[in-house]
Design a protein around this motif. Structure first.
Motif, PDB file in Angstrom:
ATOM      1  N   ASN A  13       3.531  -9.216  20.094  1.00 27.84           N
ATOM      2  CA  ASN A  13       3.288  -9.639  18.704  1.00 27.84           C
ATOM      3  C   ASN A  13       1.802  -9.937  18.457  1.00 27.84           C
ATOM      4  N   PRO A  14       0.934  -8.993  18.758  1.00 29.13           N
ATOM      5  CA  PRO A  14      -0.505  -9.271  18.713  1.00 29.13           C
ATOM      6  C   PRO A  14      -1.010  -9.738  17.347  1.00 29.13           C
ATOM      7  N   GLU A  15      -0.513  -9.125  16.299  1.00 31.59           N
ATOM      8  CA  GLU A  15      -1.009  -9.495  14.966  1.00 31.59           C
ATOM      9  C   GLU A  15      -0.555 -10.898  14.572  1.00 31.59           C
ATOM     10  N   LYS A  16       0.645 -11.279  14.971  1.00 32.64           N
ATOM     11  CA  LYS A  16       1.137 -12.623  14.668  1.00 32.64           C
ATOM     12  C   LYS A  16       0.366 -13.673  15.454  1.00 32.64           C
ATOM     13  N   VAL A  17       0.008 -13.350  16.694  1.00 30.60           N
ATOM     14  CA  VAL A  17      -0.792 -14.280  17.506  1.00 30.60           C
ATOM     15  C   VAL A  17      -2.137 -14.539  16.844  1.00 30.60           C
ATOM     16  N   ILE A  18      -2.774 -13.471  16.368  1.00 31.85           N
ATOM     17  CA  ILE A  18      -4.082 -13.614  15.710  1.00 31.85           C
ATOM     18  C   ILE A  18      -3.947 -14.405  14.415  1.00 31.85           C
ATOM     19  N   ALA A  19      -2.897 -14.097  13.634  1.00 31.36           N
ATOM     20  CA  ALA A  19      -2.675 -14.809  12.373  1.00 31.36           C
ATOM     21  C   ALA A  19      -2.419 -16.292  12.631  1.00 31.36           C
ATOM     22  N   SER A  20      -1.738 -16.610  13.729  1.00 33.94           N
ATOM     23  CA  SER A  20      -1.483 -18.013  14.075  1.00 33.94           C
ATOM     24  C   SER A  20      -2.791 -18.743  14.365  1.00 33.94           C
ATOM     25  N   PRO A  28      -4.389 -27.191   7.401  1.00 32.60           N
ATOM     26  CA  PRO A  28      -4.235 -28.469   8.112  1.00 32.60           C
ATOM     27  C   PRO A  28      -2.941 -28.572   8.913  1.00 32.60           C
ATOM     28  N   VAL A  29      -2.436 -27.466   9.431  1.00 31.49           N
ATOM     29  CA  VAL A  29      -1.164 -27.491  10.159  1.00 31.49           C
ATOM     30  C   VAL A  29      -1.369 -27.898  11.606  1.00 31.49           C
ATOM     31  N   GLY A  30      -0.281 -28.347  12.240  1.00 30.78           N
ATOM     32  CA  GLY A  30      -0.302 -28.640  13.664  1.00 30.78           C
ATOM     33  C   GLY A  30       0.241 -27.448  14.432  1.00 30.78           C
ATOM     34  N   ILE A  31       0.230 -27.553  15.747  1.00 33.49           N
ATOM     35  CA  ILE A  31       0.629 -26.410  16.553  1.00 33.49           C
ATOM     36  C   ILE A  31       2.110 -26.074  16.420  1.00 33.49           C
ATOM     37  N   ASP A  32       2.927 -27.044  16.006  1.00 38.24           N
ATOM     38  CA  ASP A  32       4.357 -26.765  15.845  1.00 38.24           C
ATOM     39  C   ASP A  32       4.645 -25.940  14.593  1.00 38.24           C
ATOM     40  N   GLU A  33       3.686 -25.910  13.667  1.00 36.63           N
ATOM     41  CA  GLU A  33       3.930 -25.207  12.401  1.00 36.63           C
ATOM     42  C   GLU A  33       3.097 -23.942  12.215  1.00 36.63           C
TER      43      GLU A  33
END
Length: 244
Positions: A13-20, A28-33
């Motif tokens: 899921n390379p594109e999702k990893v980059i978007a994350s 202002p999100v945390g790592i869980d979101e």
């Protein structure tokens, strides 16, 4: 020997990893979101934003591992100049080449006289290699080396007669940012024909698994002006059409 390129592995899921990673930078999100709501549309939006800002560090979080064969030592000398990468190449020290394969430039292949001269040079190299391996092997055995050690030292010395045309195999890994830089330089029409072919095949492979990320990737002129100045090929529109 013909070129063969294979994408062995890549970050899932390379594109999702980059978007994350991008989402974490700009909200202002945390790592869980950070992965919540990242559907294809949102991923596309984040990637386009990154490219427009010139913010490329998040794309370093994904990597791609390729295997290539049917490439020359001349090509790999150029490939390893891209330093932010990892390389594993078939060793001429440990692999005895009883009949080495080679890559012939198209311009030579198309000229019968040049082709004959080229093939003769390849055959002469193989013959010299075989003679040197035997001579050196006997020398090292006479000096008291074991059979395995003598052969290894013989082939590692004899390999110096092999030409740049000698075919090799290589596995290499690049992160997406380094890969884009590679494409900017090596998809360019001014790059040597062999590494340009390699770059084009690599680009086809990564577009299959990360089409959004590599949608506008190619030589530098695809997303702007040609940086080559007076050395430009003068075919910017054709290049844009080809890579887009």
């Amino acid at each position: 020997m013909s070129l063969k390129v294979k994408l062995l592995e890549y970050t899932p899921n390379p594109e999702k990893v980059i978007a994350s990673a991008a989402k974490l930078c700009y909200s202002p999100v945390g790592i869980d979101e950070i992965q919540e709501g990242l559907d294809e549309e949102r991923v596309n939006k984040f990637l386009n934003t990154l490219m427009s800002y010139g913010h490329e560090s998040p794309i370093e979080h994904v990597s791609f591992t390729f295997a290539a064969e049917g490439v020359s030592r001349s090509l790999t000398h150029q490939l390893v100049r891209h330093r932010i990468a990892s390389y594993s190449q078939q060793s001429q020290r440990y692999v005895k080449l009883d009949q080495f394969q080679y890559v012939m430039p198209p311009a030579i292949y198309e000229d019968e006289k040049a082709k004959k001269l080229f093939i003769k040079a390849m055959n002469d190299s193989q013959e010299s290699y075989n003679i040197l391996v035997n001579m050196l092997n006997k020398k090292y055995l006479n000096e008291g080396m074991t059979k395995n050690s003598a052969e290894k030292k013989a082939i590692e010395d004899a390999r110096y007669v092999f030409p740049n045309a000698c075919e090799t195999k290589i596995v290499y890994t690049m992160n997406a940012r380094s890969l884009m830089n590679f494409f900017r330089h090596r998809c360019c029409s001014r790059a040597q024909w062999e590494i340009r072919q390699l770059a084009d095949e690599m680009l086809k492979e990564v577009r299959k698994v990360a089409p959004i990320l590599f949608k506008y990737t190619g030589p530098s002129c695809v997303n702007g002006d040609c940086p080559e100045g007076r050395m430009s090929c003068g075919k910017i529109n054709e290049m844009k059409e080809k890579y887009r």
